[in-house]
Design an enzyme around this catalytic site. Structure first.
Site, PDB file in Angstrom:
ATOM      1  N   ARG A   1      -3.038  -1.557   2.048  1.00 22.67           N
ATOM      2  CA  ARG A   1      -4.495  -1.414   1.999  1.00 22.67           C
ATOM      3  C   ARG A   1      -4.944  -0.278   1.100  1.00 22.67           C
ATOM      4  O   ARG A   1      -6.123   0.077   1.090  1.00 22.67           O
ATOM      5  CB  ARG A   1      -5.038  -1.206   3.422  1.00 22.67           C
ATOM      6  CG  ARG A   1      -4.742  -2.371   4.360  1.00 22.67           C
ATOM      7  CD  ARG A   1      -5.290  -2.119   5.743  1.00 22.67           C
ATOM      8  NE  ARG A   1      -4.855  -3.144   6.688  1.00 22.67           N
ATOM      9  CZ  ARG A   1      -5.106  -3.107   7.999  1.00 22.67           C
ATOM     10  NH1 ARG A   1      -5.785  -2.088   8.508  1.00 22.67           N
ATOM     11  NH2 ARG A   1      -4.680  -4.063   8.785  1.00 22.67           N
TER      12      ARG A   1
ATOM     13  N   LYS B   1       2.147 -13.073  14.682  1.00 20.72           N
ATOM     14  CA  LYS B   1       1.130 -12.068  14.958  1.00 20.72           C
ATOM     15  C   LYS B   1      -0.125 -12.787  15.434  1.00 20.72           C
ATOM     16  O   LYS B   1      -0.552 -13.767  14.818  1.00 20.72           O
ATOM     17  CB  LYS B   1       0.852 -11.282  13.675  1.00 20.72           C
ATOM     18  CG  LYS B   1      -0.350 -10.363  13.700  1.00 20.72           C
ATOM     19  CD  LYS B   1      -0.482  -9.702  12.325  1.00 20.72           C
ATOM     20  CE  LYS B   1      -1.720  -8.848  12.231  1.00 20.72           C
ATOM     21  NZ  LYS B   1      -1.804  -8.141  10.928  1.00 20.72           N
TER      22      LYS B   1
ATOM     23  N   GLU C   1       4.993  -0.365  10.428  1.00 20.16           N
ATOM     24  CA  GLU C   1       4.371  -1.353   9.540  1.00 20.16           C
ATOM     25  C   GLU C   1       3.484  -0.624   8.524  1.00 20.16           C
ATOM     26  O   GLU C   1       2.444  -0.077   8.880  1.00 20.16           O
ATOM     27  CB  GLU C   1       3.539  -2.352  10.341  1.00 20.16           C
ATOM     28  CG  GLU C   1       2.857  -3.408   9.491  1.00 20.16           C
ATOM     29  CD  GLU C   1       1.949  -4.336  10.292  1.00 20.16           C
ATOM     30  OE1 GLU C   1       0.999  -4.893   9.697  1.00 20.16           O
ATOM     31  OE2 GLU C   1       2.181  -4.494  11.508  1.00 20.16           O
TER      32      GLU C   1
END
Length: 209
Positions: free
Chosen positions: A45, A129, A41
Site C-alpha cells: 500500500r 481470507k 503480512e
C-alpha cells in the site's frame, strides 16, 4: 505451507505491516516478533512496500513473511522474487492463484460471498481470507460459509479488533485473524514500537485464552 499453518494455529493472529520506509518496517517487524507474532503480512500500500518486504524477509528469516494487498499475477511474481513466503489478496484472481501454485507458495485470496468461495474451492484452495470481514457478516458469515464448505478455513480481516477477536476465533473454521490494529499509525509516527509489542502480546493472550 505446513510451517506457516502451524504458526497460525499457535498464535492465530496475523499483523499487517505497512510503511514507506524499510528501516521503519524493520522496527515494526522486530516489535511484532518480540510480542510473539511470527507470521507477518507486508501490505503493498506504499511505493516502498516491495523494498520493505525484501528487507524484512532478509532480516528475519525465522519469520513467515508474506505479501498482502497483492492484486495481479505480475505482483505475485514480484513479491515471490522479493522473498514473500505467502500471498494474501483482497479478492480472488485465478491468474495470481496459478502463479502462487506454480511457485509452491501459499495464497489466501479474499472472498466475501459463497460464489467467490466456491470458485476458490474449485481452484483447489482450502484456506481463504474473509474480507472485509466486519462488513460481510463477521463471525456469523464465517460460520455460515463453513457449514457448506466444511473443509475450508478462514482468515477474517477487516474490522477485527481486540473487542471482537475472541468472537471470530470461537468459530471452529477460523484459522487466524488478520488486522492493522496491531500496528497503529500514531504509534509508528511517534516511534513507540514498544506499544506495538504490547498490542502483539495482548492479541496472543486473547487468542490463547
Amino acid at each position: 505451507m505446513t510451517d506457516m499453518i502451524a504458526s497460525l494455529e499457535a498464535k492465530r493472529v496475523v499483523p499487517l505491516v505497512q510503511s514507506d520506509d524499510p528501516a521503519t518496517a524493520l522496527k515494526i517487524s522486530e516489535a511484532l516478533l518480540e510480542g510473539g507474532l511470527d507470521v507477518l503480512e507486508v501490505v503493498l500500500r506504499t511505493d516502498a512496500a516491495l523494498d520493505c518486504l525484501e528487507a524484512i524477509a532478509k532480516e528475519f528469516p525465522q519469520a513467515h513473511v508474506g505479501a498482502g494487498t497483492v492484486l495481479s499475477a505480475d505482483q505475485s511474481e514480484e513479491v515471490i522474487r522479493r522473498g514473500a513466503t505467502f500471498i494474501v489478496s483482497p479478492g480472488l484472481d485465478p491468474a495470481s492463484v496459478k502463479v502462487a501454485k506454480d511457485a509452491g507458495v501459499p495464497i489466501l485470496p479474499g472472498v466475501s460471498t459463497a460464489t467467490e468461495l466456491q470458485q476458490a474451492w474449485n481452484l483447489g484452495l482450502r484456506t481463504v481470507k474473509l474480507f472485509p470481514a466486519s462488513l460481510v457478516g463477521g463471525p456469523k458469515m464465517a460460520k455460515a460459509l463453513s457449514s457448506v464448505f466444511r473443509d475450508v478455513r478462514f482468515m477474517p480481516t477487516g474490522g477485527v479488533s481486540p473487542a471482537n477477536l475472541k468472537d471470530y476465533l470461537a468459530v471452529p473454521a477460523v484459522l487466524a485473524c488478520g488486522g492493522s490494529w496491531l500496528t497503529p499509525k500514531d504509534a509508528i509516527t511517534r516511534g513507540d514500537f514498544a506499544a506495538i509489542t504490547s498490542l502483539a502480546k495482548e492479541a496472543v493472550a486473547i487468542a490463547q485464552s
